[in-house]
Design a protein around this motif. Structure first.
Motif, PDB file in Angstrom:
ATOM      1  N   TYR A   1     -18.089   8.409 -17.842  1.00 52.62           N
ATOM      2  CA  TYR A   1     -18.190   7.103 -17.194  1.00 52.62           C
ATOM      3  C   TYR A   1     -19.416   6.389 -17.707  1.00 52.62           C
ATOM      4  O   TYR A   1     -20.507   6.957 -17.735  1.00 52.62           O
ATOM      5  N   PHE A   2     -19.227   5.161 -18.086  1.00 58.36           N
ATOM      6  CA  PHE A   2     -20.378   4.339 -18.460  1.00 58.36           C
ATOM      7  C   PHE A   2     -20.533   3.281 -17.368  1.00 58.36           C
ATOM      8  O   PHE A   2     -19.666   2.440 -17.189  1.00 58.36           O
ATOM      9  N   GLN A   3     -21.636   3.374 -16.629  1.00 58.16           N
ATOM     10  CA  GLN A   3     -21.808   2.496 -15.465  1.00 58.16           C
ATOM     11  C   GLN A   3     -22.872   1.435 -15.718  1.00 58.16           C
ATOM     12  O   GLN A   3     -23.908   1.710 -16.308  1.00 58.16           O
ATOM     13  N   VAL A   4     -22.622   0.243 -15.236  1.00 53.52           N
ATOM     14  CA  VAL A   4     -23.625  -0.814 -15.301  1.00 53.52           C
ATOM     15  C   VAL A   4     -24.089  -1.101 -13.882  1.00 53.52           C
ATOM     16  O   VAL A   4     -23.311  -1.557 -13.047  1.00 53.52           O
TER      17      VAL A   4
ATOM     18  N   GLU B   1      -9.359  -9.546 -15.857  1.00 54.62           N
ATOM     19  CA  GLU B   1     -10.425  -8.570 -15.636  1.00 54.62           C
ATOM     20  C   GLU B   1     -10.100  -7.686 -14.444  1.00 54.62           C
ATOM     21  O   GLU B   1      -9.507  -8.122 -13.467  1.00 54.62           O
ATOM     22  N   ARG B   2     -10.575  -6.444 -14.550  1.00 53.64           N
ATOM     23  CA  ARG B   2     -10.340  -5.455 -13.529  1.00 53.64           C
ATOM     24  C   ARG B   2     -11.677  -5.040 -12.914  1.00 53.64           C
ATOM     25  O   ARG B   2     -12.700  -5.025 -13.581  1.00 53.64           O
ATOM     26  N   VAL B   3     -11.644  -4.706 -11.627  1.00 56.83           N
ATOM     27  CA  VAL B   3     -12.865  -4.261 -10.957  1.00 56.83           C
ATOM     28  C   VAL B   3     -12.740  -2.765 -10.688  1.00 56.83           C
ATOM     29  O   VAL B   3     -11.714  -2.298 -10.192  1.00 56.83           O
ATOM     30  N   GLU B   4     -13.768  -2.010 -11.031  1.00 58.02           N
ATOM     31  CA  GLU B   4     -13.819  -0.590 -10.677  1.00 58.02           C
ATOM     32  C   GLU B   4     -14.973  -0.419  -9.686  1.00 58.02           C
ATOM     33  O   GLU B   4     -16.017  -1.048  -9.850  1.00 58.02           O
ATOM     34  N   PRO B   5     -14.782   0.430  -8.684  1.00 58.89           N
ATOM     35  CA  PRO B   5     -15.819   0.550  -7.650  1.00 58.89           C
ATOM     36  C   PRO B   5     -17.112   1.207  -8.141  1.00 58.89           C
ATOM     37  O   PRO B   5     -18.107   1.164  -7.450  1.00 58.89           O
ATOM     38  N   TRP B   6     -17.116   1.779  -9.335  1.00 59.06           N
ATOM     39  CA  TRP B   6     -18.296   2.520  -9.783  1.00 59.06           C
ATOM     40  C   TRP B   6     -19.162   1.788 -10.788  1.00 59.06           C
ATOM     41  O   TRP B   6     -20.095   2.355 -11.348  1.00 59.06           O
ATOM     42  N   SER B   7     -18.860   0.503 -11.029  1.00 57.73           N
ATOM     43  CA  SER B   7     -19.704  -0.265 -11.948  1.00 57.73           C
ATOM     44  C   SER B   7     -19.747  -1.713 -11.481  1.00 57.73           C
ATOM     45  O   SER B   7     -18.762  -2.242 -10.995  1.00 57.73           O
ATOM     46  N   TYR B   8     -20.914  -2.340 -11.629  1.00 54.24           N
ATOM     47  CA  TYR B   8     -21.009  -3.759 -11.267  1.00 54.24           C
ATOM     48  C   TYR B   8     -20.387  -4.659 -12.327  1.00 54.24           C
ATOM     49  O   TYR B   8     -20.180  -5.843 -12.109  1.00 54.24           O
ATOM     50  N   LEU B   9     -20.116  -4.095 -13.504  1.00 55.32           N
ATOM     51  CA  LEU B   9     -19.531  -4.899 -14.569  1.00 55.32           C
ATOM     52  C   LEU B   9     -18.008  -4.745 -14.555  1.00 55.32           C
ATOM     53  O   LEU B   9     -17.496  -3.653 -14.352  1.00 55.32           O
ATOM     54  N   LYS B  10     -17.301  -5.860 -14.799  1.00 51.53           N
ATOM     55  CA  LYS B  10     -15.844  -5.805 -14.768  1.00 51.53           C
ATOM     56  C   LYS B  10     -15.276  -5.302 -16.099  1.00 51.53           C
ATOM     57  O   LYS B  10     -16.011  -5.117 -17.058  1.00 51.53           O
ATOM     58  N   PHE B  11     -13.968  -5.081 -16.122  1.00 54.35           N
ATOM     59  CA  PHE B  11     -13.300  -4.557 -17.319  1.00 54.35           C
ATOM     60  C   PHE B  11     -12.191  -5.505 -17.749  1.00 54.35           C
ATOM     61  O   PHE B  11     -11.094  -5.483 -17.200  1.00 54.35           O
ATOM     62  N   PRO B  12     -12.441  -6.341 -18.741  1.00 49.80           N
ATOM     63  CA  PRO B  12     -11.381  -7.246 -19.202  1.00 49.80           C
ATOM     64  C   PRO B  12     -10.322  -6.484 -20.012  1.00 49.80           C
ATOM     65  O   PRO B  12     -10.602  -5.443 -20.596  1.00 49.80           O
ATOM     66  N   TYR B  13      -9.104  -7.036 -20.018  1.00 52.08           N
ATOM     67  CA  TYR B  13      -8.018  -6.465 -20.828  1.00 52.08           C
ATOM     68  C   TYR B  13      -7.047  -7.596 -21.137  1.00 52.08           C
ATOM     69  O   TYR B  13      -7.156  -8.693 -20.565  1.00 52.08           O
ATOM     70  N   LEU B  14      -6.097  -7.314 -22.037  1.00 55.93           N
ATOM     71  CA  LEU B  14      -5.146  -8.347 -22.416  1.00 55.93           C
ATOM     72  C   LEU B  14      -4.090  -8.487 -21.329  1.00 55.93           C
ATOM     73  O   LEU B  14      -3.377  -7.537 -21.001  1.00 55.93           O
ATOM     74  N   LYS B  15      -4.020  -9.695 -20.791  1.00 54.35           N
ATOM     75  CA  LYS B  15      -3.164  -9.927 -19.627  1.00 54.35           C
ATOM     76  C   LYS B  15      -1.683  -9.697 -19.932  1.00 54.35           C
ATOM     77  O   LYS B  15      -0.949  -9.155 -19.118  1.00 54.35           O
TER      78      LYS B  15
ATOM     79  N   GLY C   1      -4.941   1.557 -18.040  1.00 49.80           N
ATOM     80  CA  GLY C   1      -5.945   2.612 -17.916  1.00 49.80           C
ATOM     81  C   GLY C   1      -6.805   2.681 -19.166  1.00 49.80           C
ATOM     82  O   GLY C   1      -6.641   1.888 -20.099  1.00 49.80           O
ATOM     83  N   PHE C   2      -7.727   3.643 -19.159  1.00 53.15           N
ATOM     84  CA  PHE C   2      -8.632   3.803 -20.294  1.00 53.15           C
ATOM     85  C   PHE C   2      -7.922   4.567 -21.406  1.00 53.15           C
ATOM     86  O   PHE C   2      -8.209   5.718 -21.674  1.00 53.15           O
ATOM     87  N   VAL C   3      -6.938   3.905 -22.023  1.00 54.19           N
ATOM     88  CA  VAL C   3      -6.165   4.569 -23.060  1.00 54.19           C
ATOM     89  C   VAL C   3      -6.154   3.702 -24.309  1.00 54.19           C
ATOM     90  O   VAL C   3      -6.261   2.494 -24.239  1.00 54.19           O
TER      91      VAL C   3
ATOM     92  N   ALA D   1     -14.644  -1.380 -21.329  1.00 52.20           N
ATOM     93  CA  ALA D   1     -13.677  -0.278 -21.347  1.00 52.20           C
ATOM     94  C   ALA D   1     -13.755   0.471 -22.672  1.00 52.20           C
ATOM     95  O   ALA D   1     -13.756   1.703 -22.713  1.00 52.20           O
ATOM     96  N   ALA D   2     -13.866  -0.289 -23.768  1.00 53.93           N
ATOM     97  CA  ALA D   2     -13.901   0.345 -25.085  1.00 53.93           C
ATOM     98  C   ALA D   2     -15.132   1.250 -25.225  1.00 53.93           C
ATOM     99  O   ALA D   2     -15.045   2.339 -25.796  1.00 53.93           O
ATOM    100  N   ILE D   3     -16.258   0.807 -24.690  1.00 53.50           N
ATOM    101  CA  ILE D   3     -17.472   1.627 -24.779  1.00 53.50           C
ATOM    102  C   ILE D   3     -17.262   2.934 -24.011  1.00 53.50           C
ATOM    103  O   ILE D   3     -17.582   4.018 -24.504  1.00 53.50           O
TER     104      ILE D   3
END
Ligand code: SF4
Ligand code: SF4
Ligand code: SF4
Ligand code: FES
Lengths: 327, 487, 144
Positions: B32-35, B269-283, B289-291, B417-419
């Motif tokens: 997990y990479f958390q911000v 963008e997606r929100v995960e409860p373990w990071s203050y930074l969001k996760f954008p993806y192609l709509k 998921g992280f795949v 997500a990529a990181i």
């Protein structure tokens, strides 16, 4: 009892960032060749962007073992607060470095809102965010592999001085690099250090005293303009052209950088000596310039100041008298 | 379950944290990479007059303030419905090219070069810019500092403030340059070109001359098959200041190309409860998921993906280097994370060449600096390529230009997500049952992350040093079995 | 505990203060929850005074000076008016209701008017409820 033949021992220096943009750390680097003087006179004992020392190592240091700590950034979350407290204990001299640490800075504008309002906008309402379950970041979250933690996001932004005792304040967003060298020399030699609580690395005058734009002492204003509403003649004082410039309520020391770039000052150097609240100072100056006597006409003129709170307290909301918007 | 905590990461301290969870037999289960940071610009820009935003948002990042100033300036133009006159556009781009030169030089020499020039598993005390200087010579160290300073001088001259730029105004810029200043910039830009060519040659000599490194780039645990995003001009050439956003899939086929104001149709963008930074993806693909792979919605927005997403470079030397890079790396698209360093150097050459082109442009000393103000439109999107990814600013105002809403997708956020995935892959490739975990192992995990030049690491660009890491292996009761510290 | 709004009043020495004094000596009834601060002229009322009053818990701030044209220092009350309007716009943005801040002209003979003004303002403040500036408390808590 110092013997001039024995070089002074190097002082121990720490630089740390709280809720910051990194610009303050860059400004330390931008002392260019002077950085070498600093490095020669100081042992950097802690500087996260550059060095291999961690929180635990700092926590293990003896109290008062750091001679000088430059703390930049505001206090926005529990981690910032914790580090402020640790560094206060470990440092002989703690300096609030830059507008964020001194007065709250730009991140301090968040004091117009609550934590909930910010979370709602960022994680729920944002046009590009899909979050039907209204997920919010939480301090502790259990994933299938274990527990993940992040710091607590406070409801308010604080200045460093509101969290721990501060010895000196260096204003600016970021501070002008050359000024840092002066302060540094003073700390090393102990010569010319003003009393605790002073603002250092800046002038005793206002930006207007330093500014080269043409000005008269009798400013009269019939209406205010937003910068794009006029054709700036690039020579006359902004205020005299009716564009609000924070110059009269701002301490000099930056070289009036923005005005030189044909942009009105926004006050990042904080209030001038003898005043603690830049907005109060500005309201008082502007009051004397408004050229009208009837309440209606005054209202009309004031109507043209579109965002007094956000303008007069651009860099200083948390450190101002009211501190935050009443919710 | 045991876990490795890389916490805190120096140069990320207070701004990032990596948690690696291990399987019972010592392999890597998940990373997990958390911000841990949020400041909330999206909210507190509300209520401000929109023309103030370009100089407020620079404070998002003191390392790339120019990117935010540009994206913001463009969004403000759109809010006012204005197109700046040619001189203003060219001054902005000229400023921006100096910003890129500055940032890319610093990243390459302070962050990337130590791993290659000195070596990925070399003694950490030498694996820094000083070690690089020791290998390639002192003059070069001096040259790095000098070129970086010159790029900064150009930014200060055009930008009006050496860190937090103030040049943009609705429909243009506040300040022009004269002939004398132009001549000076021309000379400086020529210097950039020379230095960029030297830098890419250095990379080729050191890296391509060493099969071990080439293998590391191509076969190491650093490949990540994701879609690529980047800004292109109307010829589909890379552009940093303006154009459309083009996304190509993992095979290099165009998925779509959108104008700035269409971004919400393409990115979510997606929100995960373990990071203050969001996760954008192609709509259009959705969050899977992280795949990695063709079916995943995760994309990258990095120097390499910009080159993948475009058909080429708009300047001659950069085009030559672009062709050379893809030829050696086996054709487009390239998915080797470490090739980002090479791509960054191709971009450095482009920025330098473009800097010269613009400085020599007759319009650059023009005096028509802004378009006349008309009626306020009330909504605008501005997109530029920041060094660290596509940067989107979107503003809504009332009819007087007072901000009602703001939405931001910041450069590094694109790659969140990529990181995470790059780190996981690197960790899985490098930490195996029974392998001895050394300091070098940790550095090699970190290299996966460093390639992104993540903006959380703000001022890293200027100083030597590595991320400090500590690896703690714990047994199921939480007792520490082993501790490895990198100093 | 029932809420009794506190009003901090800045009264100019020459007119308003005398007016208030008259209200007192004439035994006019007005709400007792007012803290009067005498200033030489309403033009002397700095923005800081008003903001500090709110910060320290005033539910309302009242500034009174001489009627237009009557200022002992000629222009002081005009100066005050211009500043006042600006401060009012500012405090409103800060979430402090405009009605909590008032500027009125009271002459030395207007004891009755002064008493009515205070009663009137107290009524408004009762409706508005106590001012909610708790931030300073939170700050003290942070500093331990
Ligand atoms: S004071 Fe300015 S430069 Fe320093 S951290 Fe704050 S925003 Fe950045
Ligand atoms: S108000 Fe601004 S432009 Fe005018 S003199 Fe002061 S600093 Fe200069
Ligand atoms: S002119 Fe004003 S806003 Fe600009 S750097 Fe100086 S003090 Fe800061
Ligand atoms: S003396 Fe009463 S307002 Fe000036």
């Amino acid at each position: 009892m110092s013997d001039s033949s024995i070089p002074n021992p190097k002082i121990k220096l720490a630089v740390y960032w709280g809720s910051a943009c990194g610009g303050c750390c860059v400004s330390v680097l931008d002392t260019h060749e002077k950085l070498l003087d600093i490095v020669n006179a100081a042992d950097l004992v802690f500087w996260p962007i550059a060095m291999d020392i961690k929180y635990k190592d700092v926590e293990a240091m003896a109290d008062q073992s750091i001679d000088l700590t430059l703390f930049n950034g505001a206090v926005r979350n529990s981690e910032n607060k914790h580090m402020a407290e640790v560094l206060r204990k470990k440092s002989k001299v703690l300096v609030a470095y830059g507008a964020c640490a001194y007065m709250g800075g730009i991140p301090g504008l968040a004091n117009f809102h609550s934590r909930e309002e910010i979370f709602k906008r960022v994680y729920e309402e944002s046009e590009s965010t899909l979050n039907p379950d209204k997920v919010r970041p939480v301090e502790e979250f259990e994933v299938k592999e274990g527990v993940l933690k992040i710091p607590e996001f406070f409801n308010d932004v604080y200045t460093l001085n509101q969290v721990v005792d501060v010895d000196y304040f260096i204003p600016g967003c970021p501070p002008q690099s050359e000024r840092l060298v002066e302060v540094f020399t003073a700390v090393i030699t102990g010569i010319g250090l003003p009393p605790k609580g002073s603002v250092v690395g800046a002038l005793e005058k206002t930006n207007c005293d330093e500014c080269l734009r043409k000005k008269t002492d009798n400013k009269v204003i019939k209406r205010f303009y937003r910068p794009w509403e006029i054709e700036d003649d690039k020579e006359t004082c902004f205020l005299e052209q009716g564009v609000i410039c924070m110059g009269p309520a701002t301490r000099g020391g930056c070289g009036v950088r923005c005005v030189t770039g044909h942009s009105p000052c926004r006050g990042c150097y904080g209030p001038p000596p003898n005043s603690t609240d830049p907005g109060a100072k500005m309201m008082s100056s502007i009051g004397t310039m408004i050229d009208a006597d009837s309440p209606e006409e005054i209202d009309e003129i004031i109507e043209t100041i579109v965002d007094p709170a956000g303008l007069f307290y651009r860099f200083s909301l948390p450190g101002s008298i009211l501190g935050r918007k009443v919710l | 379950m045991s876990k490795i905590t890389i916490d805190p990461i120096t140069r990320l301290e207070g701004h990032g944290k990596i948690e690696i969870f291990l399987t019972p037999d010592g392999g890597v289960e998940n990373v997990y990479f958390q911000v841990p940071e949020l400041r909330g610009f999206e909210k507190f820009c509300e209520g401000r007059p929109v023309e103030e935003l370009p100089s407020i948002v620079t404070k998002i990042c003191g390392v790339c303030p120019g990117c935010h100033h540009m994206a913001s300036g463009k969004a403000v133009d759109a809010v006012f419905g204005l197109t700046p006159p040619p001189t203003a556009l060219k001054l902005r781009e000229l400023f921006y090219m100096a910003h890129f030169v500055h940032s890319h030089i610093a990243h390459f020499y302070a962050l990337a070069a130590p791993d290659f020039v000195v070596g990925p598993t070399a003694n950490p005390a030498e694996r820094n810019i000083l070690g690089v200087i020791a290998k390639v010579g002192l003059e070069i160290g001096g040259e790095v500092i000098k070129q970086r300073r010159i790029a900064q001088e150009i930014q200060a001259l055009i930008g009006g403030h050496q860190t937090h730029v103030v040049m943009n105004t609705p429909g243009g810029v506040k300040k022009g340059i004269n002939e004398e200043q132009r001549d000076d910039i021309v000379k400086k830009a020529e210097g950039f070109i020379e230095f960029s060519k030297f830098s890419i040659q250095l990379f080729k000599d050191v890296v391509l001359g060493n099969t071990e490194y080439v293998d590391l780039i191509l076969k190491g645990p650093y490949a990540l098959k994701l879609h690529s995003m980047g800004l292109v001009d109307d010829q589909n050439k890379v552009n940093f200041y303006d154009g459309k956003v083009r996304v190509v899939d993992t095979e290099g086929k165009e998925l779509f190309k959108y104008s700035p104001n269409e971004y919400t149709d393409f990115v979510e963008e997606r929100v995960e409860p373990w990071s203050y930074l969001k996760f954008p993806y192609l709509k259009k693909i959705g969050w899977k998921g992280f795949v990695e792979g063709q079916d995943s919605g995760v994309y990258q927005a990095t120097p390499l993906s910009r080159l993948n997403a475009a058909d080429g470079m708009a300047t001659p030397v950069a085009q030559k280097e672009y062709d050379a890079m893809f030829a050696i790396l086996g054709g487009k698209p390239v998915h080797a994370t470490l090739a980002m360093h090479w791509a960054r150097l191709v971009e450095l050459i482009y920025s330098a060449e473009r800097c010269l082109e613009l400085a020599q442009d007759p319009d650059i000393t023009g005096t028509e600096l802004r378009a006349p103000i008309g009626k306020i439109v009330g909504e605008g999107v501005g997109i530029v390529e920041a060094q660290r990814g596509t940067l989107t600013h979107h503003y809504w105002t009332d009819e007087k230009g007072m901000v009602k809403k703001v939405n931001l997708i910041v450069g590094t956020t694109n790659n969140h997500a990529a990181i995470c995935m790059s780190l996981k892959k690197a960790a899985q490739g490098l930490i195996k049952k029974d392998t001895e975990i050394t300091e070098g192992t940790l550095n090699m995990i970190e290299m996966a992350f460093r390639a992104y030049d993540p903006c959380f690491s703000c001022a890293t660009h200027s100083l030597p040093g590595q991320m400090r890491m500590e690896l703690i292996l714990k047994d199921l009761e939480g007792n520490i079995i082993r501790k490895i510290k990198r100093r | 505990m029932s809420y009794r709004p506190t009003i901090v009043a800045f009264l100019c020495n020459w007119c308003a203060y005398t007016g208030a004094d008259l209200a007192g000596t004439s035994r006019l009834h007005y709400a007792p929850n007012i803290r009067i601060i005498r200033v030489m002229c309403s033009g002397r009322v700095e923005p800081t005074f008003i903001l500090k009053a709110f910060q320290q818990g005033a539910d309302g701030v009242l500034v009174c000076g001489c009627h237009p044209g009557d200022c002992h220092y000629h222009e002081g009350n005009y100066k005050c008016l211009r500043r006042f309007k600006l401060i009012q716009k500012y405090v409103d943005q800060m979430g402090i209701e405009k009605d909590r801040l008032r500027l009125e002209w009271i002459s030395a003979s207007e004891g009755q008017q002064f008493a009515e003004l205070v009663n009137n303002m107290t009524k408004t403040l009762l409706l508005l409820g106590p001012v909610k500036i708790q931030r300073s408390l939170e700050v003290q808590h942070l500093k331990q």
